[in-house]
Design an enzyme around this catalytic site. Structure first.
Site, PDB file in Angstrom:
ATOM      1  N   CYS A  51       0.862  -1.187   0.000  1.00 16.21           N
ATOM      2  CA  CYS A  51       0.000   0.000   0.000  1.00 16.21           C
ATOM      3  C   CYS A  51       0.900   1.239   0.000  1.00 16.21           C
ATOM      4  O   CYS A  51       1.920   1.253   0.677  1.00 16.21           O
ATOM      5  CB  CYS A  51      -0.875   0.039   1.250  1.00 16.21           C
ATOM      6  SG  CYS A  51      -1.992  -1.348   1.407  1.00 16.21           S
ATOM      7  N   GLU A  52       0.500   2.259  -0.755  1.00 12.14           N
ATOM      8  CA  GLU A  52       1.263   3.502  -0.740  1.00 12.14           C
ATOM      9  C   GLU A  52       1.108   4.199   0.601  1.00 12.14           C
ATOM     10  O   GLU A  52       2.029   4.816   1.104  1.00 12.14           O
ATOM     11  CB  GLU A  52       0.799   4.430  -1.864  1.00 12.14           C
ATOM     12  CG  GLU A  52       1.281   3.985  -3.226  1.00 12.14           C
ATOM     13  CD  GLU A  52       0.862   4.938  -4.331  1.00 12.14           C
ATOM     14  OE1 GLU A  52       0.366   6.045  -4.043  1.00 12.14           O
ATOM     15  OE2 GLU A  52       1.049   4.555  -5.499  1.00 12.14           O
TER      16      GLU A  52
END
Length: 136
Positions: A51-52
């Site tokens: 996930c960013e």
């Protein structure tokens, strides 16, 4: 596959949302209702990679069914996590493994608004759920 009552309620709410602006507001509201994660749960071991944004996931088996808690530093992602959690709460490991995440967000009318990075992030969360479920 059975659908938890809260997931049905989410589906009804999002079906009534007209257009992206209303759905985005609904998404934020669902995120605001996400059960807070204790600071002690926000550890590297509970972090979802892929996930960013920062995302943490905690799982607990209860009588053969799964209970999850999750949090993120990103408001929109908290809404997406809340919608994911209402869909998976109480599923067995087998049901969790068969869940079609894309179909769920399509039913909610949110699939087109998911950027590739958000979509990848949500899939990373679902994969982490499946890993936790299969390890117990």
């Amino acid at each position: 596959m059975s659908m938890p009552e809260q997931a049905r309620q989410a589906l009804e709410a999002f079906e009534q949302g007209k257009g992206w602006e209303q759905r985005a507001r609904l998404l934020m509201q669902w995120g605001d209702h996400l059960e807070p994660l204790a600071e002690t749960d926000k550890t590297e071991a509970n972090r979802v990679h892929g996930c960013e944004s920062l995302v943490w996931l905690v799982a607990e088996p209860v009588d053969g069914q799964w209970r999850f808690k999750a949090s993120s530093d990103a408001r929109l992602l908290r809404g997406l996590l809340a919608l994911l959690l209402v869909r998976v709460q109480g599923l067995t490991s087998q049901e969790l493994a068969r869940l079609d995440l894309r179909e769920w967000f399509t039913q909610l009318g949110l699939e087109r608004q998911l950027s590739p990075s958000r979509s990848n992030g949500l899939h990373a969360v679902l994969q982490r759920m499946a890993q936790l479920a299969s390890s117990c």
